[in-house]
Design an enzyme around this catalytic site. Structure first.
Site, short mmCIF file in Angstrom:
data_model
loop_
_atom_site.label_atom_id
_atom_site.label_comp_id
_atom_site.label_asym_id
_atom_site.label_seq_id
_atom_site.Cartn_x
_atom_site.Cartn_y
_atom_site.Cartn_z
CE1 TYR A 61 -3.40 -2.75 0.30
CE2 TYR A 61 -4.61 -0.68 1.71
CZ TYR A 61 -5.25 -1.95 0.51
OH TYR A 61 -5.57 -2.64 0.85
CE LYS A 91 2.59 -17.56 -3.69
NZ LYS A 91 1.63 -18.48 -3.41
CG ASP A 139 -1.14 -19.96 -1.69
OD1 ASP A 139 -0.59 -20.57 -0.80
OD2 ASP A 139 -1.14 -21.17 -3.21
CG ASP A 197 -7.77 -4.98 2.25
OD1 ASP A 197 -9.38 -4.25 2.35
OD2 ASP A 197 -7.86 -5.14 0.65
CG ASP A 200 -13.15 -6.99 3.07
OD1 ASP A 200 -13.56 -6.61 3.36
OD2 ASP A 200 -13.80 -7.06 1.60
#
Ligand code: IPM
Ligand code: MG
Length: 357
Positions: free
Chosen positions: A141, A190, A223, A247, A251
């Site tokens: 970000y 990751k 993932d 983020d 959600d």
């Protein structure tokens, strides 16, 4: 206790839900003998309309001088033009950065009476209790980004960058939270692909091993985490991750309890006031109709009482009042599953009654 609070009602349903949270905070002050003063300021689309800036300097200054900030929601179709000079979301990113709010806490807990609203089977989601800590002022970000050209094609890039200090502070906070809960920490990255994630993993390993030997740490690839959250959410206690992974995963996690309108969040720095908000958006389609669910914002106010004012008893009282209201069967339309529903102000009233009881 003398306390100065800033309210940022924002856009859409923001003003309606913040008004109810304010009433609850006022009732807490009266009942527990505190003096809370409130200041309202502009942020988001309403601030763009009034000043051209989604986070006007007066708003930021007031927030920085306060003991805690309660935000409704920002954004809406009116400010969605991708070619516009600025956007409401920019104000959100700026207030996080300017106030040093590097840790976003999103507790995912379910209300047993509302589980049928979850898209997942009851046996999977019943008893879910996960605390997410999302890094909020670094990563992709805020890394270097730009546009250019390659072989005659337009190009754009955004870079994911973390330095050790940014990782250490969020992991410390997450591990501290784990110590007060189930002592289990899941770090999501990751690392099989990203250099940035390999540093994240090394630093996390070191902090937990050296400073929190009692905490059980596991590393999960992002993932795989997306799958596990759906298939076995009850296995997680505290989850820590970077800005973008957080983020997305929060959600996803917000769907577990089946009631987005019930979930609060807190954004905290190492010192200074925190920022508290519901995790849902500004819901422009129902704005001004008096039907929005104020409970997530009221629960965000409870987090403010706990984390910024250190008023644990008061925070617990507000949470218990919300639980009592839900248990008594009161529902706003978003969680009524087609059954009888009450409006925003009525719901606020119910919480006030439960708080007084
Ligand atoms: C959130 C939102 C924001 C984010 C947007 C509105 C900038 O999605 O708080 O999760 O991506 O952080
Ligand atoms: Mg988001």
């Amino acid at each position: 206790m003398d306390v100065k609070l800033v309210l940022l009602p924002g856009d859409g349903i923001g003003p309606e839900i913040v008004a109810e949270a304010r009433r609850v905070l006022e009732a807490v002050a009266t009942r527990f003998g505190h003096a809370f003063t409130f200041e309202e300021h502009l942020m988001g689309g309403c601030a763009i309309d009034a000043t051209g800036d989604p986070l006007p300097p007066e708003t930021l200054a007031a927030c920085q001088a306060s003991d805690g900030v309660l935000l409704g929601a920002v954004g809406g179709p009116k400010w969605d033009d991708p070619t516009a000079k600025t956007r409401p979301e920019k104000g959100l990113l700026a207030i996080r950065k300017e106030m040093g709010l590097f840790a976003n806490l999103r507790p995912i807990t379910s209300f047993p009476e509302m589980l049928d609203a979850s898209p997942l089977k009851r046996e999977i989601v019943e008893g879910v209790d996960v605390l997410f800590l999302r890094e909020l002022t670094g990563g992709i970000y805020f890394g270097e980004s730009g546009t250019g050209e390659r072989d005659g094609h337009e190009l754009a890039y955004s870079t994911m960058v973390y330095d050790e200090s940014e990782i250490v502070r969020i992991v410390r906070l997450a591990a501290t939270a784990a110590m007060g809960r189930g002592k289990k920490l899941t770090s999501v990255d990751k690392a099989n692909v990203l250099e940035c994630s390999r540093l994240w993993r090394r630093v996390t390993e070191k902090v937990v091993k050296e400073e929190f030997p009692e905490v059980t740490l596991e590393h999960v690839l992002v993932d795989a985490m997306a799958m596990h959250l759906i298939s076995r959410p009850k296995d997680f206690d505290v989850v820590v991750t970077g800005n973008m992974f957080g983020d997305i995963l929060t959600d996803e996690a917000s769907m577990l309890p089946g009631s987005l309108g019930m979930l609060p969040s807190a954004s905290l720095g190492s010192s200074g006031p925190g920022l508290y908000e519901p995790i849902h958006g500004s819901a422009p389609d129902i704005a001004g109709k008096g039907v929005a669910n104020p409970l997530a914002t009221i629960l965000a106010a409870a987090m403010l009482l706990r984390h910024s004012l250190h008023l644990e008893e008061e925070a617990t009282a507000v949470e218990a009042a919300v639980r009592a209201v839900v248990a008594a069967g009161h529902r706003t339309a978003d969680v009524a599953a087609g059954g009888a529903s009450i409006g925003t102000a009525e719901m606020g009233e119910k919480v006030l009654e439960a708080l007084a009881a």
